[in-house]
Design an enzyme around this catalytic site. Structure first.
Site, PDB file in Angstrom:
ATOM      1  CG  HIS A 295      -5.236   3.837   0.595  1.00  9.68           C
ATOM      2  ND1 HIS A 295      -4.834   2.526   0.533  1.00  9.68           N
ATOM      3  CD2 HIS A 295      -6.454   3.880   0.006  1.00  9.68           C
ATOM      4  CE1 HIS A 295      -5.763   1.815  -0.075  1.00  9.68           C
ATOM      5  NE2 HIS A 295      -6.764   2.615  -0.405  1.00  9.68           N
TER       6      HIS A 295
ATOM      7  CG  ASP B 217      -2.289   0.582   0.926  1.00  8.26           C
ATOM      8  OD1 ASP B 217      -2.325   1.801   0.677  1.00  8.26           O
ATOM      9  OD2 ASP B 217      -3.299  -0.138   0.935  1.00  8.26           O
TER      10      ASP B 217
ATOM     11  CB  SER C 253      -9.304   0.398   0.048  1.00  5.76           C
ATOM     12  OG  SER C 253      -8.782   0.544  -1.232  1.00  5.76           O
TER      13      SER C 253
END
Length: 483
Positions: free
Chosen positions: A208, A155, A414
């Site tokens: 994220h 990620d 996600s």
């Protein structure tokens, strides 16, 4: 992680979860009787528009690594790096050299460096994760919380010092923190650098990865408002592989290749397993938008299939393109039919922990009637609170900052994906000898059949549907099934 009241609207950058690979080789430039190796359609379109003097980066697939290397040299391309275990050489060169490499002996496929995107707490009540932790034990006799398993999170990065990832003894849940340092324009070359305790999430898509890592293995915390929360597998270890903003496929593939080469001892041969357990699952919440055909010839698929053979499960976000079943919008590599490669749809528990909620409207649907395009399983992905500092771009999109902005609420497949990644860690703790295929079968065959959305139909490992797969993951049932 805990679900909060706020529901954050999906955005393309904050909540997409697919990593589109190209279309099949059969759609490439191969003509009947041609001696040229097939080319990925996306690359074919690029070669048709690139100027003759403009270099590009490609992945040259060979019958083995030696053949691919010889072909690259013969065509005049410059070798950048090699994925040894799958016979792929990453190289750069002019369009004419890329075309020339297709005619070299031993070349089986030529793939481009396709752009991809990041794809943007849950209630552990809906998944029965809390119940499993409180009532079941692993093969080691300890609570079923993922202990003894490392999860590789590919990620944007992580801050290992975040309080959500802090063990009671002050150490971090992140046992290895890598930063893929890539050539800045095209990511034609990427090499891992050990970042230690540094924050690797300070990038254009920052936040994220921090959010995803917390969902996988956040430790028990009590926020200032009294909220108690933790990740899906609060005893698991984390191996963070930061690919920055994940703008090109080679950076993500290089991360998967690192896992393939290092999963048995991610911290090095001299580090005890008790301090740095083997990687048994990778969590992948990234990719292109809009779905796309499954490409069995891609490096990504070759890497994840090699990982399955070595006992590592791969988990993919299915995407945030919604849909109604009229067409396939699922993440291409997530559609790999190989047992042990799992695609995840987003479930919404209505902020109550109910098991009879809804499929998130943004969650990508497969094409009705074509089960090869369906997601495999659903997990909570809407209105998820996790570690996410407010000053980072992705985290600033959340509407419910807590504790000075150290936590925030985001939605997307996600967020559903790391739930399943953590649950896979719990299942490997329950049965360390399980195969990836057995893990997937346990998750799918025991799923709770919530009824919102498309009807279920007969499929592999029980009934399935084009929007929610086999249903909502049930940790207690899956753990009992895999013992």
């Amino acid at each position: 992680m805990k679900r909060t009241r706020a529901v954050v609207a999906m955005t393309a950058t904050a909540a997409l979860a697919v990593m589109a690979l190209a279309t099949p080789a059969s759609a490439g430039l191969m003509s009947s009787g041609s001696s040229l190796a097939p080319v990925q359609p996306w690359l074919a379109s690029q070669l048709g528009t690139l100027k003759s003097a403009t270099p590009t980066t490609v992945l040259v697939h060979g019958t083995d690594t030696a053949a691919a290397t010889r072909a690259v040299q013969a065509a005049g391309l410059r070798r950048v790096t090699t994925f040894e275990k799958i016979g792929v050489v990453v190289a750069t060169g002019l369009p004419t050299q890329v075309q020339a490499v297709r005619s070299q002996p031993g070349v089986t496929y030529v793939e481009g460096n396709q752009p991809i995107e990041m794809l943007l707490s849950t209630s552990n009540k809906a998944t029965r994760g809390d119940e499993a932790r409180n009532t079941l034990t692993g093969a080691d006799g300890t609570a079923l919380d993922g202990k003894g398993v490392s999860v590789a999170v590919i990620d944007s990065g992580v801050d290992p010092t975040h309080p959500f990832l802090k063990n009671p003894d002050g150490t971090s849940a992140v046992v290895k923190n890598l930063k893929m340092v890539c050539e800045p324009v095209t990511e034609s070359t990427c090499a891992p650098v050990d970042a230690g305790s540094a924050d690797t999430d300070l990038v254009s898509g920052g936040g994220h990865g921090m959010h995803v890592n917390g969902i996988v293995a956040g430790r028990d915390v009590t926020l200032s408002d009294g909220t108690k929360m933790h990740g899906a597998a609060p005893g698991a270890s984390l191996v963070s592989i930061s690919t920055g903003a994940v703008l090109f496929i080679i950076g993500a593939d290089a991360a998967l290749n690192w896992v393939l080469e290092n999963h048995n001892a991610p911290c090095g041969a001299g580090v005890a397993v008790s301090k740095c357990p083997p990687i048994k699952v990778t969590s992948n919440s990234y990719g292109p938008t809009g779905g796309g055909a499954f490409d069995p010839n891609s490096a990504t698929v070759k890497l994840q299939r090699a990982l399955v053979k070595e006992g590592v499960v791969t988990v993919w976000a299915n995407g945030n393109d919604g849909g109604d079943g009229s067409k396939d919008l699922s993440n291409p590599p997530a559609k790999d039919p190989t047992p042990g490669i799992i695609s995840v749809a987003s479930y919404f528990d209505q902020n109550t922990g109910t098991r009879d909620g809804t499929v998130s409207t943004f969650s990508s649907r497969g094409k009705a009637g074509d089960q090869s395009t369906y997601p495999d399983i659903s997990a909570p992905g809407e209105s998820i609170t996790s570690s996410c500092r407010i000053y980072l771009p992705i985290c600033s999109s959340g509407l419910d900052p807590k504790d000075g902005g150290d936590y925030n609420t985001i939605s997307g497949t996600s967020m559903a994906t790391p739930h399943i990644s953590g649950i896979v860690a719990q299942l490997f703790q329950a049965n360390p000898n399980a195969t990836p295929a057995q893990v997937e079968a346990a998750i799918e065959s025991t799923a709770y059949k919530y009824t919102n959305g498309a009807p279920y139909e007969a499929g592999t490992n029980g009934t399935t549907s084009f929007d929610k797969g086999h249903g909502l993951v049930d940790v207690v049932a899956a753990a009992n099934a895999i013992r």
